[in-house]
Design an enzyme around this catalytic site. Structure first.
Site, PDB file in Angstrom:
ATOM      1  N   CYS A 161      46.160  15.289  20.495  1.00 37.32           N
ATOM      2  CA  CYS A 161      47.196  15.850  19.885  1.00 37.32           C
ATOM      3  C   CYS A 161      48.367  14.646  20.161  1.00 37.32           C
ATOM      4  O   CYS A 161      48.073  13.667  20.936  1.00 37.32           O
ATOM      5  CB  CYS A 161      47.632  17.205  20.387  1.00 37.32           C
ATOM      6  N   THR A 162      49.556  15.061  20.030  1.00 39.55           N
ATOM      7  CA  THR A 162      50.812  14.205  20.041  1.00 39.55           C
ATOM      8  C   THR A 162      50.851  13.576  21.483  1.00 39.55           C
ATOM      9  O   THR A 162      51.032  12.685  21.783  1.00 39.55           O
ATOM     10  CB  THR A 162      52.078  14.414  19.355  1.00 39.55           C
TER      11      THR A 162
END
Length: 314
Positions: free
Chosen positions: A194-195
């Protein structure tokens, strides 16, 4: 002062224009028990009223999460405050923006610092952390299922080569995706990213809780990977969507070329924003057929008001 669990406190950043050095952007999170989240929220609010800071911090009983931007002194001040509060194992990353990345400073009090909607225990049960080099080695294998845990519009801006898009609009939808699409793969190696890493703390915890055997995630998320990995060694394709005024970043965590459609929120490449369907703040190729002419007129009015407010501040 009392706050409900859903309270949001907003404080306008005290300085509208930043020095020529630009804005320091700090993304941070830590899962840690917070005995009195409302008290921490109030003390954070008192602090941010005194410094040049914008962005969002989310406080919950399970920890803290957010991204803030300010001058060097403001970022150092908020960082030290959180360290003094016992958040000394934060996942913490800095980058830079030439323009102000957020309009306001928000301190939110919520039930979760990232909303999955299913009870998991990321402080006790998480997947195997991998650094960028280990990550490259793992996802190059044929026996690994690589999953992007982010939302559909984030995936659109860029992702790792070969990653599966769960086609979720919010992280709350991820548990249902696991139930429908991954149940038959419990004995497979699962790699997720994810980010900044926080969503994978919960997604890997969820999979392990559901009986998956080998679950891995990218430590520090895409942002750390882009910061540390040279472009010629990178398996990342495209840009990384971020939730601030930059829209997306690329290797070196430098601002990318994507812009955001402020009507629907989707990222647009330079080629897409050059199409006739794009009108700033009103429409793009992804939403032009999804809104009525009345709605578009409202969007145009909003853009006129925003432009007038900007001129007034100059």
């Amino acid at each position: 002062m009392e706050f409900s669990m859903n309270a949001t406190v907003e404080q306008l950043a005290p300085v509208e224009q930043q020095a020529t050095a630009g804005w320091v952007v700090a993304a941070l999170y830590q899962f840690k028990e917070v005995q009195d989240p409302a008290d921490l929220q109030q003390r954070l609010l008192d602090l941010v009223k005194t410094i040049n800071l914008c962005g969002t911090l989310i406080v919950a009983g399970e920890g803290i999460n957010g991204t803030v931007a300010g001058d060097r002194e403001a970022i150092d001040t908020i960082h030290q405050f959180l360290l003094n509060e016992g958040f000394n194992a934060m996942e913490y990353k800095e980058s830079h923006s030439s323009d102000k990345p957020f309009r306001k400073m928000k301190i939110k009090l919520k039930k979760e610092i990232v909303t999955l909607g299913v009870e998991v225990k990321p402080r006790d049960l998480v997947g195997h952390y991998l650094d960028p080099k280990e990550w490259n080695e793992l996802i190059a294998r044929d026996d690994v299922i690589l999953i992007d845990t982010r939302n559909d519009y984030e995936y659109k801006a860029g992702t790792f080569k070969g990653a599966i898009d769960p086609k979720t609009e919010t992280f709350r939808e991820f548990p249902e995706y696991v139930k429908k699409e991954l149940e038959q793969h419990k004995d497979k190696k699962i790699a997720m990213f994810c980010t900044g890493g926080i969503r994978c703390e919960k997604s890997t915890s969820l999979l392990l809780q559901e009986g998956f055997k080998e679950v891995y995630h990218l430590k520090g998320g895409i942002l750390k990977y882009l910061e540390e990995t040279p472009p010629d060694e990178s398996l990342w394709e495209g840009e990384c969507f971020v939730f601030d005024g930059r829209t997306a970043v690329t290797h070196g965590v430098e601002e990318g070329a994507n812009i955001k459609c402020h009507a629907c929120g989707w990222p647009l490449t330079p080629e897409e924003s050059a199409l006739p369907s794009y009108e700033h703040g009103v429409s793009c190729l992804y939403c032009i057929d999804k809104t009525t002419e009345k709605q578009k007129a409202g969007f145009r009015m909003r853009q006129s008001q925003i432009a007038a407010a900007k001129r007034k501040r100059l």
